[in-house]
Design a protein around this motif. Structure first.
Motif, PDB file in Angstrom:
ATOM      1  N   UNK A  94      -8.955   9.393  25.578  1.00 28.60           N
ATOM      2  CA  UNK A  94      -8.652   8.827  26.894  1.00 28.60           C
ATOM      3  C   UNK A  94      -9.801   8.974  27.884  1.00 28.60           C
ATOM      4  N   UNK A  95     -10.724   9.886  27.599  1.00 27.07           N
ATOM      5  CA  UNK A  95     -11.853  10.074  28.514  1.00 27.07           C
ATOM      6  C   UNK A  95     -13.003   9.110  28.232  1.00 27.07           C
ATOM      7  N   UNK A  96     -12.918   8.360  27.138  1.00 28.04           N
ATOM      8  CA  UNK A  96     -13.969   7.397  26.823  1.00 28.04           C
ATOM      9  C   UNK A  96     -13.804   6.162  27.689  1.00 28.04           C
ATOM     10  N   UNK A  97     -14.907   5.589  28.112  1.00 29.16           N
ATOM     11  CA  UNK A  97     -14.886   4.449  29.015  1.00 29.16           C
ATOM     12  C   UNK A  97     -15.787   3.325  28.489  1.00 29.16           C
ATOM     13  N   UNK A  98     -15.503   2.134  28.937  1.00 28.53           N
ATOM     14  CA  UNK A  98     -16.378   0.996  28.687  1.00 28.53           C
ATOM     15  C   UNK A  98     -16.643   0.751  27.219  1.00 28.53           C
ATOM     16  N   UNK A  99     -17.921   0.572  26.894  1.00 28.22           N
ATOM     17  CA  UNK A  99     -18.299   0.240  25.524  1.00 28.22           C
ATOM     18  C   UNK A  99     -17.930   1.344  24.550  1.00 28.22           C
ATOM     19  N   UNK A 100     -18.009   2.601  24.997  1.00 29.23           N
ATOM     20  CA  UNK A 100     -17.651   3.715  24.110  1.00 29.23           C
ATOM     21  C   UNK A 100     -16.181   3.639  23.719  1.00 29.23           C
ATOM     22  N   UNK A 101     -15.324   3.288  24.659  1.00 30.24           N
ATOM     23  CA  UNK A 101     -13.901   3.142  24.355  1.00 30.24           C
ATOM     24  C   UNK A 101     -13.665   1.997  23.377  1.00 30.24           C
TER      25      UNK A 101
END
Length: 248
Positions: A94-101
């Motif tokens: 849940x802490x991953x954002x943007x392209x990483x997610x």
């Protein structure tokens, strides 16, 4: 690359997705067995004593039986957010954002005793069924899953690298040719090494996070090891087997 995670016994309750639709899950080749197992669990839930025996539950865990009773009507959540526990806390998707997610959603998968294989965003309800469970009057789950699941995983492994982080009982559901396997050992100051049991889940969760979010595209064991090292992990490689070494 696919990073194949073990599931966990504990699962988040609830969800905001529509009830289970097996046709919405990936790997439609598994739908028939998934449907059979769902129906068997629902029927089993009508007999609490039999459910406790088959699922290795105590009376205090009867809520797990109630979950199974509502498998077809309960709300769903993405598989990667359904499971809880040490590995999933370390993964912290849940802490991953943007392209990483986005990379995590594409790369992460979960081995499941009920569904066989789940991609990260496959919507599933909370349930209770372990790889070692034996449903009444049926063969063990490894015997039931292997003929259906092994061809699916073999096709995936033929197309892309699989990093298999499953525990032994889930490995038994289906072998994966050419997969990268990972061990965790604790090293004492005198050089002695011992296998890490419970806390290996945390280290595998950190590895899964590094692999799921990296901008690089690991395509062999050496590049998986390199990604882990960039994330600060001490890793040794012997062919397709990696060993994460942590202080005792």
């Amino acid at each position: 690359m696919i990073v194949l995670l073990p599931p966990s016994e504990t699962k988040h309750a609830g969800g905001d997705g529509q009830p289970l639709s097996l046709d919405s899950l990936g790997s439609p080749e598994l739908t028939e067995l998934r449907a059979t197992l769902v129906d068997e669990l629902i029927a089993l839930a009508a007999d609490r004593d039999a459910s406790r025996r088959a699922l290795a539950l105590s009376a205090a865990q009867d809520g797990e039986i109630e979950r199974n009773a509502t498998l077809r009507t309960a709300p769903t959540a993405p598989a990667i957010r359904r499971y809880t526990g040490v590995l999933y806390e370390a993964l912290d998707v849940d802490s991953l954002r943007g392209a990483a997610a986005g990379r995590a959603a594409a790369r992460l998968a979960v081995g499941s005793a009920l569904f066989g294989l789940l991609r990260a965003n496959d919507p599933v309800p909370a349930y209770r069924l372990s790889a070692t469970s034996k449903l009444p009057g049926q063969p063990g789950l490894a015997k039931r899953w292997r003929p259906a699941l092994e061809p699916v995983l073999a096709d995936i492994a033929a197309a892309e690298l699989v990093v298999d982080l499953r525990s032994g009982s889930y490995e038994a559901l289906a072998k994966i040719p050419g997969a990268v396997r990972v061990d965790v050992v604790a090293e004492h100051t005198d050089g002695r090494r011992v296998s890490v049991s419970h806390f290996n889940k945390a280290h595998k969760g950190r590895l899964a996070r590094a692999l799921a979010s990296t901008r690089s595209e690991p395509d062999d064991a050496a590049s998986v090891a390199a990604t882990a090292r960039r994330a600060g992990m001490r890793v040794e490689r012997d062919g397709l087997r990696l060993t994460i070494v942590v202080p005792a």
